[in-house]
Design an enzyme around this catalytic site. Structure first.
Site, PDB file in Angstrom:
ATOM      1  N   ARG A 265       1.043  -1.160  -0.006  1.00 18.86           N
ATOM      2  CA  ARG A 265       0.103  -0.028   0.088  1.00 18.86           C
ATOM      3  C   ARG A 265       1.032   1.222   0.052  1.00 18.86           C
ATOM      4  O   ARG A 265       0.475   2.392  -0.609  1.00 18.86           O
ATOM      5  CB  ARG A 265      -0.956   0.056   1.153  1.00 18.86           C
ATOM      6  CG  ARG A 265      -2.228  -1.072   0.860  1.00 18.86           C
ATOM      7  CD  ARG A 265      -2.947  -1.394   2.106  1.00 18.86           C
ATOM      8  NE  ARG A 265      -4.207  -2.114   1.657  1.00 18.86           N
ATOM      9  CZ  ARG A 265      -5.053  -2.511   2.461  1.00 18.86           C
ATOM     10  NH1 ARG A 265      -5.066  -2.550   3.687  1.00 18.86           N
ATOM     11  NH2 ARG A 265      -5.923  -3.526   2.042  1.00 18.86           N
TER      12      ARG A 265
ATOM     13  N   TYR B 204      -6.994   0.133  -6.672  1.00 17.59           N
ATOM     14  CA  TYR B 204      -6.464  -1.291  -6.157  1.00 17.59           C
ATOM     15  C   TYR B 204      -5.731  -0.980  -4.689  1.00 17.59           C
ATOM     16  O   TYR B 204      -5.488  -0.062  -4.310  1.00 17.59           O
ATOM     17  CB  TYR B 204      -5.864  -1.928  -7.169  1.00 17.59           C
ATOM     18  CG  TYR B 204      -4.510  -1.345  -7.860  1.00 17.59           C
ATOM     19  CD1 TYR B 204      -3.879  -1.850  -8.913  1.00 17.59           C
ATOM     20  CD2 TYR B 204      -3.815  -0.354  -7.428  1.00 17.59           C
ATOM     21  CE1 TYR B 204      -2.734  -1.450  -9.638  1.00 17.59           C
ATOM     22  CE2 TYR B 204      -2.623   0.312  -8.097  1.00 17.59           C
ATOM     23  CZ  TYR B 204      -2.371  -0.479  -9.191  1.00 17.59           C
ATOM     24  OH  TYR B 204      -1.052   0.127  -9.832  1.00 17.59           O
ATOM     25  N   GLU B 205      -5.376  -2.390  -4.392  1.00 16.28           N
ATOM     26  CA  GLU B 205      -4.932  -2.521  -2.908  1.00 16.28           C
ATOM     27  C   GLU B 205      -5.912  -1.864  -1.753  1.00 16.28           C
ATOM     28  O   GLU B 205      -5.330  -1.546  -0.918  1.00 16.28           O
ATOM     29  CB  GLU B 205      -3.333  -1.944  -2.920  1.00 16.28           C
ATOM     30  CG  GLU B 205      -2.572  -2.703  -3.734  1.00 16.28           C
ATOM     31  CD  GLU B 205      -2.138  -4.156  -3.504  1.00 16.28           C
ATOM     32  OE1 GLU B 205      -2.434  -4.543  -2.450  1.00 16.28           O
ATOM     33  OE2 GLU B 205      -1.383  -4.839  -4.245  1.00 16.28           O
ATOM     34  N   GLY B 206      -7.122  -2.175  -2.140  1.00 18.52           N
ATOM     35  CA  GLY B 206      -8.076  -1.493  -1.098  1.00 18.52           C
ATOM     36  C   GLY B 206      -8.303  -0.142  -1.499  1.00 18.52           C
ATOM     37  O   GLY B 206      -7.456   0.925  -1.367  1.00 18.52           O
TER      38      GLY B 206
END
Length: 596
Positions: A297, A441-443
């Site tokens: 992140r 992306y990645e949350g």
């Protein structure tokens, strides 16, 4: 498009002068023998050269050509395969890898600067290398010694790439809903069956093999996220001598046609009884995957501001060259029919905003990386625990705030070009498209804000927040008598007080209103990010101010002027954010569903 030049001077300033990385590394048991000032400088210099000369020239053509799918696999754009070969020959995939398995063992503070250069040159190319590094983190932290010995050296060398397979067509944020199954084969391995989507680098023609980390559920596993396990699944089988063999029933069904990062293959991956091996404990897969999530992140945040840095460089060059109109104060280039647009306040507003956010992001990403280094390499239990806590608190801000401001900056850079910014040949519209995914992306950034507000602040009554607030308060107190910088120190103190008051307000409101956290979360993360950047700029100003008089390059004076711009033009937004948060959830939730 301007030719990319790595901002090495600013990287050195942040690393060596603001955060004194060399002193930190010398104090940590795990880095004392792996890194020194000369090595760090050599890595920065070489990374700057290879990203500018080898990778950056691929970006435009890579976007135009994109990846193509065939039944035999995925083809990356022309030039990528040769560039990747040269890239891995330099050992770049193993820069931060565990030295016990042939990695270079470099700390994240240095790795963050390298990643910025890589992503500024071309996000698509950078993703192939950085996702391999992320997969290696999870393997190194949780896999058996046998798996680490077998797979990590080849992944650090770049001969084998890595991919992370989480998302399924029906299961995105809520991973507890995944349907991919793992069944024991009776020989210590498992048969993995299921479909994953949005898998970056799931298939490509750059590396000899691709090592997938796949989330799946064992028979009888607990429901939801408590029943997820993690498996290492090579695309092609690997024998006892590390010879790559036949396909392991791992195939790419298709690739996505996307808004941006078109040279990065985003794949639908099918696992049809593929042979895999458990990484970590049964039903503990999500925890194992999250070992590298903090790193990933942060890496996504770096992707964002790296693109913003490229956009800034392009916009500055264009603004100095493009002539339109006259300066309000009189002609600057009287011998020409117009002045360069950089004389106009609105263009300056855009450029200064881009600069303030991008340089603030560089400092903040290095700050977060310093805690990752302490958490990983310190042998002091208290230092490790506090660093882990700070990483938990700051990671959602690093991912979301950096990427939100990055898109703003890329759009501002496009706007500087006017109509030309909308035309593909100048490159600015590509940066806008490429950066957009970093918010998703990645949350998603909305999920990051919920994580910060709900899990990292409200759930522990603000205890994690107090770690940050105490550090900033101590900095303010230490510099309270710095007369030259009172225009920064006092507003920083006020911003921190505002953030602390709002934090207390939401914690209290959440006890009575179940929607309070969700209603406040996005603005709270933005307020936190803005305050954190004010802290970064104050720290940079404290270092720069005493050096202005003896600096003939103008670097430190420019740093102070940018700091002043941030405090006078950007930090005041914290007032409106605070008021928005205090408005609560009632008006947000008042409209009936049927009325939408």
């Amino acid at each position: 498009m301007a030719e990319y030049q790595a901002p090495l001077r600013d990287m050195r300033f942040v690393l060596n002068e603001v955060f004194e990385a060399n002193k930190l590394w010398a104090s940590l048991a795990g880095t004392q023998d792996t890194i020194d000032p000369e090595t760090a400088e050599a890595i920065l210099e070489e990374a700057g050269k290879i990203t500018a000369s080898l990778i950056a020239p691929l970006s435009r053509e890579g976007d135009e050509e994109g990846c193509t799918w065939h039944e035999a696999g995925v083809k990356t754009p022309t030039g990528y395969k040769d560039a990747y070969k040269t890239f891995i020959e330099g050992g770049w995939c193993g820069l931060s890898g565990n030295a016990d398995y042939e990695g270079m063992g470099m700390p994240k503070m240095l790795g963050a600067q390298y990643e910025e250069m890589l992503y500024s040159a071309d996000i698509s190319f950078g993703l192939y290398a950085c996702l391999t590094s992320g997969a290696c983190l999870a393997i190194d932290a949780h896999a058996s010694e046998e798996l680490k010995t077998k797979y990590l050296p080849k992944m650090y060398s770049g001969e084998w790439a890595g991919a992370m397979d989480l998302t399924e067509p029906h299961s995105g944020t809520d991973l507890g809903m995944i349907r991919t199954k793992a069944v024991e084969n009776g020989d210590g391995s498992y048969a993995i069956t299921g479909t994953k989507i949005f898998i970056t680098g799931g298939e490509q023609d750059l590396s000899e093999n691709i090592i997938h980390l796949v989330l799946a559920k064992l028979p009888g596993a607990p429901a939801g996220s408590r029943g997820i396990s993690l498996f290492l699944v090579p695309r092609n089988s690997v024998d006892e001598n590390n010879v790559v063999g036949e396909n392991n029933n791992v195939t790419c069904g298709s690739i996505e046609h996307k808004m941006g990062i078109k040279a990065s293959a985003t794949c639908v991956m099918n696992f049809d009884g593929a042979q895999g091996w458990l990484v970590g404990e049964e039903n503990k897969g999500l925890a194992a995957m999250f070992t590298m999530m903090n790193y990933e992140r942060l890496s996504v945040g770096i992707q964002g501001f790296a693109a913003a840095e490229r956009s800034y460089q392009n916009a500055v060059e264009y603004a100095k060259d493009r002539i339109q109109g006259r300066a309000a104060t009189g002609a600057v280039q009287a011998d020409k029919e117009a002045d360069p647009i950089i004389v106009h306040p609105d263009v300056r507003r855009m450029l200064m905003t881009m600069r303030a956010y991008t340089e603030g992001s560089r400092a903040f990403s290095t700050y977060v990386a310093s805690f990752l280094d302490k958490a990983k390499y310190s042998d002091n239990a208290e230092e490790k625990a506090q660093a882990d806590a700070m990483v938990a608190l700051l990671t959602p801000i690093a991912k979301a705030y950096m990427t939100d401001r990055a898109l703003d900056s890329c759009i501002a850079g496009q706007q500087v070009f006017g109509g030309h910014g909308f035309i593909r040949e100048w490159g600015q519209e590509q940066l806008v498209r490429d950066t957009r995914i970093t918010q998703i992306y990645e949350g998603t950034n909305g999920i990051q804000s919920l994580d910060l507000m709900g899990r990292k602040v409200v759930s522990n009554g603000g205890k994690l927040y107090e770690l940050f607030a105490t550090e900033v308060s101590e900095f303010v107190e230490k510099n309270a008598d710095n007369e030259a910088l009172q225009s920064l120190i006092k507003p920083l103190a006020a911003a921190l007080e505002r953030l602390s008051d709002v934090t207390e307000f939401v914690i209290g409101a959440a006890a009575e209103d179940k929607n309070a956290i969700g209603a406040a979360s996005v603005e709270y993360l933005e307020l936190f990010g803005l305050t954190a950047y004010a802290y970064m700029w104050a720290r940079m100003a404290v270092v720069a101010e005493p050096k202005v008089a003896g600096d003939t390059s103008g670097f430190y004076a420019a740093k102070l002027k940018t700091a002043n711009f941030f405090f006078s033009r950007l930090l005041p937004r914290s007032v409106s954010l605070s008021e928005t948060i205090r408005s609560g959830s009632d008006d947000m939730m008042a409209l009936e569903v049927e009325a939408f």
